[in-house]
Design a protein around this motif. Structure first.
Motif, PDB file in Angstrom:
ATOM      1  N   HIS A 126       0.871  -1.182   0.000  1.00 18.69           N
ATOM      2  CA  HIS A 126       0.000   0.000   0.000  1.00 18.69           C
ATOM      3  C   HIS A 126       0.904   1.227   0.000  1.00 18.69           C
ATOM      4  N   SER A 127       0.314   2.376  -0.241  1.00 18.99           N
ATOM      5  CA  SER A 127       1.064   3.636  -0.170  1.00 18.99           C
ATOM      6  C   SER A 127       0.276   4.576   0.731  1.00 18.99           C
ATOM      7  N   MET A 128       0.700   4.712   1.946  1.00 15.26           N
ATOM      8  CA  MET A 128       0.043   5.503   3.010  1.00 15.26           C
ATOM      9  C   MET A 128      -1.292   4.880   3.429  1.00 15.26           C
ATOM     10  N   SER A 129      -2.200   4.645   2.482  1.00 10.70           N
ATOM     11  CA  SER A 129      -3.363   3.831   2.806  1.00 10.70           C
ATOM     12  C   SER A 129      -3.712   2.997   1.588  1.00 10.70           C
ATOM     13  N   ARG A 130      -4.730   2.151   1.730  1.00 11.58           N
ATOM     14  CA  ARG A 130      -5.047   1.247   0.631  1.00 11.58           C
ATOM     15  C   ARG A 130      -5.866   1.959  -0.434  1.00 11.58           C
ATOM     16  N   GLY A 131      -5.699   1.541  -1.703  1.00 10.57           N
ATOM     17  CA  GLY A 131      -6.490   2.123  -2.789  1.00 10.57           C
ATOM     18  C   GLY A 131      -5.971   3.470  -3.258  1.00 10.57           C
ATOM     19  N   ILE A 132      -4.700   3.756  -2.988  1.00  9.98           N
ATOM     20  CA  ILE A 132      -4.118   5.047  -3.376  1.00  9.98           C
ATOM     21  C   ILE A 132      -2.781   4.830  -4.091  1.00  9.98           C
ATOM     22  N   ILE A 229       3.474  16.291  -7.211  1.00  9.37           N
ATOM     23  CA  ILE A 229       3.012  15.024  -6.637  1.00  9.37           C
ATOM     24  C   ILE A 229       1.549  14.834  -7.028  1.00  9.37           C
ATOM     25  N   GLU A 230       1.261  13.674  -7.616  1.00  8.38           N
ATOM     26  CA  GLU A 230      -0.130  13.345  -7.939  1.00  8.38           C
ATOM     27  C   GLU A 230      -0.589  12.217  -7.034  1.00  8.38           C
ATOM     28  N   ILE A 231      -1.830  12.320  -6.577  1.00  7.60           N
ATOM     29  CA  ILE A 231      -2.413  11.276  -5.734  1.00  7.60           C
ATOM     30  C   ILE A 231      -3.681  10.787  -6.423  1.00  7.60           C
ATOM     31  N   GLN A 232      -3.657   9.494  -6.780  1.00 10.59           N
ATOM     32  CA  GLN A 232      -4.779   8.887  -7.503  1.00 10.59           C
ATOM     33  C   GLN A 232      -5.481   7.891  -6.590  1.00 10.59           C
ATOM     34  N   ARG A 233      -6.797   8.033  -6.473  1.00  9.26           N
ATOM     35  CA  ARG A 233      -7.566   7.138  -5.606  1.00  9.26           C
ATOM     36  C   ARG A 233      -8.541   6.302  -6.426  1.00  9.26           C
ATOM     37  N   GLU A 234      -9.006   5.216  -5.824  1.00  4.09           N
ATOM     38  CA  GLU A 234     -10.041   4.412  -6.478  1.00  4.09           C
ATOM     39  C   GLU A 234     -11.398   5.081  -6.319  1.00  4.09           C
ATOM     40  N   GLU A 235     -11.563   5.826  -5.215  1.00  2.00           N
ATOM     41  CA  GLU A 235     -12.790   6.598  -4.970  1.00  2.00           C
ATOM     42  C   GLU A 235     -12.591   7.998  -5.541  1.00  2.00           C
ATOM     43  N   PRO A 236     -13.639   8.603  -6.100  1.00  2.00           N
ATOM     44  CA  PRO A 236     -13.485   9.997  -6.539  1.00  2.00           C
ATOM     45  C   PRO A 236     -13.172  10.910  -5.353  1.00  2.00           C
ATOM     46  N   TRP A 237     -12.408  11.966  -5.584  1.00  2.00           N
ATOM     47  CA  TRP A 237     -12.121  12.948  -4.536  1.00  2.00           C
ATOM     48  C   TRP A 237     -13.384  13.750  -4.237  1.00  2.00           C
ATOM     49  N   PRO A 238     -13.557  14.230  -3.017  1.00  2.00           N
ATOM     50  CA  PRO A 238     -14.762  15.003  -2.703  1.00  2.00           C
ATOM     51  C   PRO A 238     -14.823  16.315  -3.499  1.00  2.00           C
ATOM     52  N   GLY A 244      -5.211  25.113  -2.529  1.00  5.53           N
ATOM     53  CA  GLY A 244      -3.941  24.817  -3.181  1.00  5.53           C
ATOM     54  C   GLY A 244      -3.917  23.463  -3.875  1.00  5.53           C
ATOM     55  N   THR A 245      -5.049  22.722  -3.778  1.00  6.65           N
ATOM     56  CA  THR A 245      -5.111  21.415  -4.439  1.00  6.65           C
ATOM     57  C   THR A 245      -5.610  21.599  -5.862  1.00  6.65           C
ATOM     58  N   GLU A 246      -4.931  20.969  -6.798  1.00  3.44           N
ATOM     59  CA  GLU A 246      -5.337  21.055  -8.193  1.00  3.44           C
ATOM     60  C   GLU A 246      -6.004  19.731  -8.576  1.00  3.44           C
ATOM     61  N   ARG A 247      -7.203  19.786  -9.129  1.00  8.28           N
ATOM     62  CA  ARG A 247      -7.900  18.548  -9.502  1.00  8.28           C
ATOM     63  C   ARG A 247      -7.525  18.196 -10.945  1.00  8.28           C
ATOM     64  N   VAL A 248      -6.968  17.003 -11.139  1.00  4.31           N
ATOM     65  CA  VAL A 248      -6.592  16.576 -12.492  1.00  4.31           C
ATOM     66  C   VAL A 248      -7.798  15.937 -13.163  1.00  4.31           C
ATOM     67  N   ASP A 249      -8.438  14.994 -12.448  1.00  4.81           N
ATOM     68  CA  ASP A 249      -9.720  14.425 -12.888  1.00  4.81           C
ATOM     69  C   ASP A 249     -10.428  13.933 -11.628  1.00  4.81           C
ATOM     70  N   ALA A 250     -11.526  13.228 -11.774  1.00  3.97           N
ATOM     71  CA  ALA A 250     -12.317  12.840 -10.602  1.00  3.97           C
ATOM     72  C   ALA A 250     -11.483  12.074  -9.571  1.00  3.97           C
ATOM     73  N   PHE A 251     -10.498  11.312 -10.038  1.00  4.39           N
ATOM     74  CA  PHE A 251      -9.767  10.408  -9.143  1.00  4.39           C
ATOM     75  C   PHE A 251      -8.373  10.907  -8.764  1.00  4.39           C
ATOM     76  N   THR A 252      -7.912  11.960  -9.397  1.00  5.73           N
ATOM     77  CA  THR A 252      -6.515  12.383  -9.226  1.00  5.73           C
ATOM     78  C   THR A 252      -6.424  13.861  -8.863  1.00  5.73           C
ATOM     79  N   VAL A 253      -5.592  14.148  -7.837  1.00  4.62           N
ATOM     80  CA  VAL A 253      -5.278  15.543  -7.505  1.00  4.62           C
ATOM     81  C   VAL A 253      -3.772  15.754  -7.608  1.00  4.62           C
ATOM     82  N   ARG A 254      -3.368  17.023  -7.612  1.00  2.45           N
ATOM     83  CA  ARG A 254      -1.966  17.341  -7.863  1.00  2.45           C
ATOM     84  C   ARG A 254      -1.519  18.481  -6.950  1.00  2.45           C
TER      85      ARG A 254
END
Ligand SMILES: [Zn+2]
Length: 278
Positions: A126-132, A229-238, A244-254
């Motif tokens: 895992h990376s910090m938590s599961r599904g990320i 740094i991009e963080i991609q989740r299996e769940e969409p981000w809220p 300061g967070t940039e949304r790349v798509d529903a599942f990824t922030v930068r």
């Protein structure tokens, strides 16, 4: 060759020999006898590997060892079972991830390490938590890579990893020349072939001494210039994201920073201005 006097030891639970299931502290049986039994066994196994690493370091001439009890609970290593001479950073409400890191350390070692999320066959990956999934400048990174890049920002080389064979392979890809101690081989997320704990500790005690000897030949892990740094989740981000967070798509922030230290503290702690330690 630079002598290695002061060593920072990052630790985690999921890469320890004898551990092949998640920490039960959040399970529905976490406070029942089964949960308490399982967790205390995991604590003893981790503490044994941490002690073996510290013994090897002292044998190799290291004077100072600071251990970071970094697994989720922040209280997984058993303090009263530690060998004399070490210090331990532990607890909750942590102001940062690499508690107490500074430029005075000569080397980073990592004990109890698991591979990054989605690594095939790796145990408890895992990376910090599961599904990320995390990426730094487009390269996937797990927790070991993050710690190595933070230390690397301070000029500290990552010289040793103990953990799952898959985690050892991951370390070698980041830090050419690093010495590793594979204490188990993951066969699936919840399955591994383990060394007996006594043998795992012997292997760690031996190999970490070799790592101290080789440390001068191992370069710190660094990324040049600005870091994304991009963080991609299996769940969409809220819908609402931290400033300061940039949304790349529903599942990824930068998150972007002028260097890795800044981008990391922006992404994980919401503290882009956390100063680099002296
Ligand atoms: Zn972890």
């Amino acid at each position: 060759m630079k002598t290695i006097k002061s060593v920072y030891m990052m630790t985690d639970l999921e890469g320890v020999a004898g551990v092949d299931d998640w920490d039960p502290r959040h399970t529905d049986y976490g406070n029942e006898a089964k949960g308490v039994y399982e967790r205390s066994e995991m604590q003893r196994l981790l503490t044994g590997e941490v002690n073996a690493a510290a013994e090897g370091l002292f044998k190799a001439g290291v004077r100072e060892v600071l251990i970071n009890d970094a697994h989720g609970a922040g209280r997984t290593i058993l303090p009263e079972a530690l060998i004399p001479g070490v210090r331990i950073a532990r607890g909750r409400n942590r102001p940062s991830w690499l508690l107490g890191i500074s430029r005075q350390f000569d080397a980073l070692v990592q004990v109890g390490m698991h591979a990054m999320g989605y690594t095939p066959n790796a145990c408890l990956a895992h990376s910090m938590s599961r599904g990320i999934l995390y990426r730094a400048n487009g390269r996937e990174m797990g927790e070991m890579g993050m710690a190595a890049l933070l230390a690397g920002q301070l000029g500290i080389p990552w010289v040793f990893t103990a953990g799952d064979l898959h985690a050892c392979r991951e370390s070698e890809a980041w830090a050419p020349g690093i010495v590793t101690a594979p204490v188990k081989e993951g066969l699936s997320d919840l399955c591994a072939i383990h060394l007996a704990p006594a043998d795992a500790r012997d292997l760690i005690r031996e190999r970490i001494q070799e790592a101290v000897q080789k440390a001068g030949d191992i370069a710190p892990v660094t990324l040049q210039g600005a870091v994304t740094i991009e963080i991609q989740r299996e769940e969409p981000w809220p819908a609402k994201l931290r400033e300061g967070t940039e949304r790349v798509d529903a599942f990824t922030v930068r998150y972007t920073g002028k260097h890795f230290w800044q981008a990391f503290h922006h992404a994980t702690y919401g503290k882009p201005d956390m100063p680099l330690p002296e």
